[in-house]
Design a protein around this motif. Sequence first.
Motif, mmCIF file in Angstrom:
data_model
loop_
_atom_site.group_PDB
_atom_site.id
_atom_site.type_symbol
_atom_site.label_atom_id
_atom_site.label_comp_id
_atom_site.label_asym_id
_atom_site.label_seq_id
_atom_site.Cartn_x
_atom_site.Cartn_y
_atom_site.Cartn_z
ATOM 1 N N GLY A 193 13.204 11.183 10.786
ATOM 2 C CA GLY A 193 13.102 11.486 9.369
ATOM 3 C C GLY A 193 14.392 11.764 8.637
ATOM 4 N N GLN A 194 14.235 12.198 7.389
ATOM 5 C CA GLN A 194 15.353 12.290 6.464
ATOM 6 C C GLN A 194 16.273 13.477 6.712
ATOM 7 O OE1 GLN A 194 14.455 11.454 2.318
ATOM 8 N NE2 GLN A 194 12.510 10.491 2.875
ATOM 9 N N VAL A 195 15.814 14.466 7.487
ATOM 10 C CA VAL A 195 16.704 15.553 7.889
ATOM 11 C C VAL A 195 16.829 15.632 9.409
ATOM 12 C CG1 VAL A 195 16.571 17.002 5.840
ATOM 13 C CG2 VAL A 195 14.772 17.164 7.559
ATOM 14 N N GLN A 196 16.408 14.556 10.082
ATOM 15 C CA GLN A 196 16.632 14.374 11.516
ATOM 16 C C GLN A 196 16.185 15.582 12.344
ATOM 17 O OE1 GLN A 196 18.692 11.032 12.769
ATOM 18 N NE2 GLN A 196 16.938 11.033 11.409
ATOM 19 N N MET A 197 14.879 15.758 12.396
ATOM 20 C CA MET A 197 14.304 16.827 13.212
ATOM 21 C C MET A 197 13.571 16.231 14.399
ATOM 22 S SD MET A 197 12.960 19.444 10.243
ATOM 23 C CE MET A 197 12.307 20.628 11.439
ATOM 24 N N GLN A 198 13.531 16.983 15.490
ATOM 25 C CA GLN A 198 12.866 16.503 16.685
ATOM 26 C C GLN A 198 11.406 16.928 16.692
ATOM 27 O OE1 GLN A 198 15.748 17.682 19.784
ATOM 28 N NE2 GLN A 198 15.982 15.475 20.073
ATOM 29 N N PRO A 199 10.587 16.257 17.506
ATOM 30 C CA PRO A 199 9.142 16.498 17.450
ATOM 31 C C PRO A 199 8.719 17.948 17.604
ATOM 32 C CG PRO A 199 9.569 14.475 18.635
ATOM 33 C CD PRO A 199 10.920 15.087 18.353
ATOM 34 N N LYS A 200 9.353 18.710 18.499
ATOM 35 C CA LYS A 200 8.952 20.113 18.674
ATOM 36 C C LYS A 200 9.120 20.908 17.384
ATOM 37 C CE LYS A 200 9.930 22.730 22.090
ATOM 38 N NZ LYS A 200 10.738 23.465 23.106
ATOM 39 N N ASP A 201 10.212 20.675 16.687
ATOM 40 C CA ASP A 201 10.447 21.396 15.438
ATOM 41 C C ASP A 201 9.505 20.918 14.338
ATOM 42 O OD1 ASP A 201 12.440 23.104 16.352
ATOM 43 O OD2 ASP A 201 14.003 21.617 16.029
ATOM 44 N N ILE A 202 9.171 19.639 14.363
ATOM 45 C CA ILE A 202 8.227 19.125 13.360
ATOM 46 C C ILE A 202 6.848 19.736 13.591
ATOM 47 C CG2 ILE A 202 7.090 17.056 12.472
ATOM 48 C CD1 ILE A 202 9.657 15.510 13.197
ATOM 49 N N ILE A 203 6.442 19.832 14.853
ATOM 50 C CA ILE A 203 5.157 20.470 15.163
ATOM 51 C C ILE A 203 5.149 21.919 14.682
ATOM 52 C CG2 ILE A 203 3.727 21.333 17.067
ATOM 53 C CD1 ILE A 203 3.283 18.398 16.607
ATOM 54 N N LYS A 204 6.238 22.622 14.892
ATOM 55 C CA LYS A 204 6.288 24.049 14.588
ATOM 56 C C LYS A 204 6.512 24.341 13.105
ATOM 57 C CE LYS A 204 8.348 28.368 16.217
ATOM 58 N NZ LYS A 204 9.284 28.989 17.204
ATOM 59 N N PHE A 205 7.370 23.544 12.451
ATOM 60 C CA PHE A 205 7.781 23.874 11.089
ATOM 61 C C PHE A 205 7.349 22.845 10.047
ATOM 62 C CE2 PHE A 205 11.007 25.708 13.959
ATOM 63 C CZ PHE A 205 10.792 27.049 13.677
ATOM 64 N N GLY A 206 6.757 21.737 10.503
ATOM 65 C CA GLY A 206 6.358 20.694 9.567
ATOM 66 C C GLY A 206 5.421 21.216 8.489
ATOM 67 N N THR A 207 5.699 20.867 7.232
ATOM 68 C CA THR A 207 4.933 21.357 6.089
ATOM 69 C C THR A 207 4.532 20.195 5.202
ATOM 70 O OG1 THR A 207 6.193 23.425 6.144
ATOM 71 C CG2 THR A 207 4.964 22.951 4.131
ATOM 72 N N ASP A 208 3.260 20.137 4.884
ATOM 73 C CA ASP A 208 2.721 19.082 4.009
ATOM 74 C C ASP A 208 3.033 19.454 2.562
ATOM 75 O OD1 ASP A 208 1.300 17.173 2.645
ATOM 76 O OD2 ASP A 208 -0.672 17.985 3.174
ATOM 77 N N GLY A 209 4.065 18.819 2.012
ATOM 78 C CA GLY A 209 4.485 19.155 0.662
ATOM 79 C C GLY A 209 3.781 18.407 -0.434
ATOM 80 N N ASN A 210 3.241 17.234 -0.114
ATOM 81 C CA ASN A 210 2.599 16.410 -1.154
ATOM 82 C C ASN A 210 1.078 16.454 -1.094
ATOM 83 O OD1 ASN A 210 2.060 14.837 1.073
ATOM 84 N ND2 ASN A 210 3.276 13.065 0.404
ATOM 85 N N GLY A 211 0.528 17.250 -0.167
ATOM 86 C CA GLY A 211 -0.906 17.466 -0.137
ATOM 87 C C GLY A 211 -1.739 16.339 0.402
ATOM 88 N N ASP A 212 -1.126 15.429 1.201
ATOM 89 C CA ASP A 212 -1.910 14.307 1.729
ATOM 90 C C ASP A 212 -2.491 14.601 3.105
ATOM 91 O OD1 ASP A 212 0.288 14.173 3.388
ATOM 92 O OD2 ASP A 212 0.772 12.070 2.961
#
Length: 402
Positions: A193-212
Motif C-alpha cells: 500500500g501507499q504507506v508500505q505496511m506489512q500484513p500484521k500491522d494492517i490486521i492490527k491497525f487497519g482502519t476503514d476510512g471510506n466506510g466500504d
Amino acid sequence: MLRSTAATALFALALLASPAAHARTQPPAEKPACGGDLGAFLEGVKAEAMALGVPASAADEALAGARIDKKVLSRDRGQGVFRQTFLEFSKRTVSQARLDIGRQKIKEYADTFARAEAEYGVPAAVITAFWAMETDFGAVQGDFSTRDALVSLAHDCRRPELFRPQLIALIEMVQHGDLNPQASVGAWAGEIGQVQMQPKDIIKFGTDGNGDGHVNLKDSEEDVILTAARFIQSLGFNRGEPWIQEVTIPDGLPFEKTGLGGPLTAAEWFALGVAPRDGNTSFGHLKASLTLPQGRMGPAFLTYPNFGIYLEWNKSFIYTTSAAYFATRLAGAAPYDKGNPEAGLSPDEMKVLQEKLQALGHDVGKIDGILGGGTRVAIQKEQQRLGLPADGWATQALLGAL
C-alpha cells in the motif's frame, strides 16, 4: 524491514527497521519452520493459520499457486548501504514538487485528516510526509507479488521467525476479503500500500476510512490516512507536541551533550544560546536532543520525544531526520539553513576511521564505511578526548588526529 519502495530507488535502508517486523510465537517444531519441500512447508503454514482460527478455505485460497521468487531472495541478500549525507538525501526527497502535492493532499482530504488528528492526535503533516517518502503518494508501491514475497522469505531459513507471522497475517487478510493473493503486489519484503505496511500491522491497525467495510491501503486514501494515524499513535506520538525544530547554535556549546538521547531539556538548550528559527520556545519543558546531522557547521535541530516515532518507523537516522523535517515544511516551517558543513569522509576513509576507533576500544559495529549511530558516539568521545568540538561529524581533521 524495508518499509519504503520509493526511497529504495535512492538508497537501501537498514533491514528490520520497523515494528512491523516483530514476530509472533514460533510455530510448533513439528511444522516445517523453513526450507525443505515447499509443499510440506505450505501445509505447515496452513495448519498454523487454522490453529489460530482461520478457515481452511482462506488458507487454501491464499496459498494456491504460491512459489519461491528468487528475485526477492536476491534483494534480501543484496541490499546496498546508505552513503548519502542528510543534505544530499533531504534535498532529493523534500522537493518542491512533493511539498506542493502534499499540501494539495492535505487540502483535498481535510475532513479525513481532521478525523485522524481528533481520534489519534497525529497531525496531517506527519502522516503526509510519510505518505510522500514511502511511495510518492501511492505512485510507486512496488511490483512484487506480496504473497510470493512472503512465502519466499518465510520459507528461506535466514529469518523465518520474522516473515512466517507476516504470511499468516496475509492469510487473515484474505479471510477478511482485504487482499487478493493472486493479484496483490507491493515491495519485495511484503509491505503493502501507499504507506508500505506489512500484513500484521494492517490486521492490527487497519482502519476503514471510506466506510466500504474493507481496509484497502492500495487504493483508498481515506483508509491510508486513518490507518497511518492509528499506527503512528501506537508508536508513542504525543498529541500537541513537536517532533523536530530547526535552531541556530552559538559557538562554545557543550557539544559532547549533543546527539540523540542527550540529557538536557529544550529550555536548558535555549539558556545556552540555542535559538529556534521559528521563535517558538513554548516547549522548553520537554526533553530535547540537539541533533547535528553534518556537524556543528551544518543544519541544526532540536528533536523532541515525538521524534522517537520516526526511529520506530525506520532506523535510518538520515531517513528519519529527513521525514521529520519534511513534516515541518508541510506544517509551515521555512527551508533549513544548510550552513557550511565541513567536508566529510569518503567511504574508504570512513572505514579507516572506524578501524582506528575500533582499535581504541569503541564499538562501531560493522566496518562498513557508514556513519551510523555507534560510529557517531565513538567519534564524539574521541573528539572530546582530543579537545575537538564533539559534534559527532567525521572529518579529515579527526582522521588526521587519530
